[in-house]
Design a protein around this motif. Structure first.
Motif, PDB file in Angstrom:
ATOM      1  N   PHE A 159       7.590  -2.832  -0.091  1.00 54.28           N
ATOM      2  CA  PHE A 159       7.815  -2.317  -1.369  1.00 54.28           C
ATOM      3  C   PHE A 159       7.977  -1.144  -1.479  1.00 54.28           C
ATOM      4  N   ASN A 160       8.027  -0.492  -2.579  1.00 49.16           N
ATOM      5  CA  ASN A 160       8.148   1.076  -2.978  1.00 49.16           C
ATOM      6  C   ASN A 160       6.813   1.707  -3.682  1.00 49.16           C
ATOM      7  N   GLN A 161       6.230   2.720  -2.869  1.00 47.18           N
ATOM      8  CA  GLN A 161       5.145   3.257  -3.311  1.00 47.18           C
ATOM      9  C   GLN A 161       4.744   3.400  -4.756  1.00 47.18           C
ATOM     10  N   SER A 162       5.945   4.053  -5.511  1.00 43.48           N
ATOM     11  CA  SER A 162       5.613   4.377  -6.794  1.00 43.48           C
ATOM     12  C   SER A 162       5.124   3.042  -7.863  1.00 43.48           C
ATOM     13  N   GLN A 163       5.493   2.127  -7.369  1.00 44.74           N
ATOM     14  CA  GLN A 163       5.281   0.806  -8.081  1.00 44.74           C
ATOM     15  C   GLN A 163       3.691   0.254  -8.084  1.00 44.74           C
ATOM     16  N   VAL A 164       3.095   0.989  -7.150  1.00 44.50           N
ATOM     17  CA  VAL A 164       1.671   0.835  -7.069  1.00 44.50           C
ATOM     18  C   VAL A 164       0.941   1.907  -7.426  1.00 44.50           C
ATOM     19  N   SER A 165       0.476   2.093  -8.562  1.00 46.43           N
ATOM     20  CA  SER A 165      -0.081   3.301  -9.151  1.00 46.43           C
ATOM     21  C   SER A 165      -1.424   3.569  -8.428  1.00 46.43           C
ATOM     22  N   GLN A 166      -1.984   2.680  -7.734  1.00 45.51           N
ATOM     23  CA  GLN A 166      -3.106   2.782  -7.061  1.00 45.51           C
ATOM     24  C   GLN A 166      -3.100   3.931  -5.895  1.00 45.51           C
TER      25      GLN A 166
END
Ligand code: AMP
Ligand code: TRP
Length: 342
Positions: A89-96
């Motif tokens: 996945f890419n980091q910015s899609q997981v706001s946590q």
């Protein structure tokens, strides 16, 4: 509680990431991606991330950032990361990530950040002009890792200090809040390619951002370019010795032997034994052939994947959903421990 005891309560889980900030090099492949693939399997749950929020600590053109993000994802897939076995996945899609990063900004000390050698190297004499994000970056990296309670982080040598800082942040959080909530993550830095050097100067790391393209092999270089770069790689006039000891003061020669070893899954000792007494006229073409043999199928698969960016985006969206399922409860519990009203 001893460290070993406190670690055993955590599921064996691997997290690692690469910044989408320009083309990928042989250093990224051998020091990171190839090892990510090797850790995929029954021993660990594996999460591999395209760390886009890290990339923007220095200026990125928006269109190029999108392309580079898909390119890193394609390099993972083409090298053998299976999006069913691993969470990709890419980091910015997981706001946590950003949220836990803020909590860690309040745990990490300014004195710790001041000791980070990568910031000093990147900022040079221009520290005042760098983004605040570049300075705070290791604390976001700690959040990337600890958001999943990752126990193991495969990285190249240059990231060792950041993983140590991650342990310091986990230990201080656990201590301050009288908890054992975060694991003390182990950096996994092993094999002959943990620090692939520049082909023109064996004392400097091979990097995406070095001035001359001749100093690095890019994962998307074609066969002729790879052969030319190895042919022109700086070496010394001497033949290869029969033991590794003989390479002590010869950084460029040692680097080419290490690259050969990593590409062929052998030890550097085995390579030296095979090529003892060989001159560069023999060794360099053998190395170039080997590199082309290993990289060509990966780069052609990358090209194929990049022809269908929508499919890459679907894989990243699906991976992000799976990542959030692990991350959300860990962030929620962190907020509770800190005393934030939910
Ligand atoms: P970066 O491109 O800085 O995001 O790095 C991604 C990963 O590749 C990290 O684990 C780095 O340690 C690794 N890496 C980058 N360059 C090299 C190199 N020259 N040798 C070994 N590992 C590297
Ligand atoms: N800082 C790493 C680099 O520059 C990339 C990175 C970000 C990373 N977050 C991470 C690596 C978490 C391992 C784990 O190479």
């Amino acid at each position: 509680m001893t460290e070993a005891a406190s670690q055993s309560q955590f599921t064996p889980r691997v997290f690692s990431g690469i910044k989408p900030s320009g083309g990928l090099t042989l250093g990224n492949y051998l020091g990171a991606i190839k090892r990510f693939v090797e850790m995929q399997g029954p021993d660990f749950e594996t999460l591999y991330c395209v760390v886009d929020l890290h990339a923007i600590t220095v200026w990125q053109d928006p269109a190029e950032l999108r392309t580079a993000t898909r390119e890193v994802a394609a390099s993972y897939l083409a090298s053998g990361i299976d999006p069913e076995k691993s969470i990709l996945f890419n980091q910015s899609q997981v706001s946590q990530h950003a949220e836990l990063g803020w909590i860690f900004n309040c745990v990490a000390r300014v004195g710790w950040m001041n000791r980070m050698t990568q910031f000093k190297e990147k900022a040079g004499k221009n520290a005042e002009k760098q983004s605040l994000g570049l300075y705070a970056y290791p604390s976001l990296m700690a959040a990337d890792i600890l958001l999943y309670h990752a126990t193991h982080v495969p990285v190249g040598e240059d990231q060792k200090q950041h993983v140590e800082l991650t342990r310091d942040i986990a230990a201080k959080f656990n201590h301050d809040y009288k908890t054992e909530f975060f694991p003390l993550t182990t950096p996994v830095i092993e094999g002959p390619a943990m620090r692939v050097m520049n082909l023109r100067d064996g004392t400097k790391k091979m990097s995406k951002s070095g001035e001359s393209d001749m100093e690095r092999i890019n994962m998307l270089d074609d066969a002729d370019t790879i052969a030319k770069k190895f042919r022109k790689a700086r070496t010394d006039p001497e033949a290869l010795p029969d033991t590794l000891d003989g390479l002590k003061e010869r950084p460029e020669a040692r680097n080419l032997v290490d690259i050969y070893a990593a590409l062929s899954d052998q030890s550097p000792e085995a390579v030296i034994t095979e090529y003892a007494g060989a001159g560069w006229g023999q060794f360099k073409p053998a190395l170039a052939d080997l590199a082309v043999e290993k990289l060509a199928p990966i780069s052609s698969e990358m090209q194929r994947l990049l022809d269908d960016p929508a499919e890459i985006d679907r894989i990243l969206a699906r991976g992000s959903e799976r990542a959030r399922a692990i991350a959300a409860p860990i962030l929620e519990r962190t907020y509770e421990i800190v005393g934030l009203v939910r």
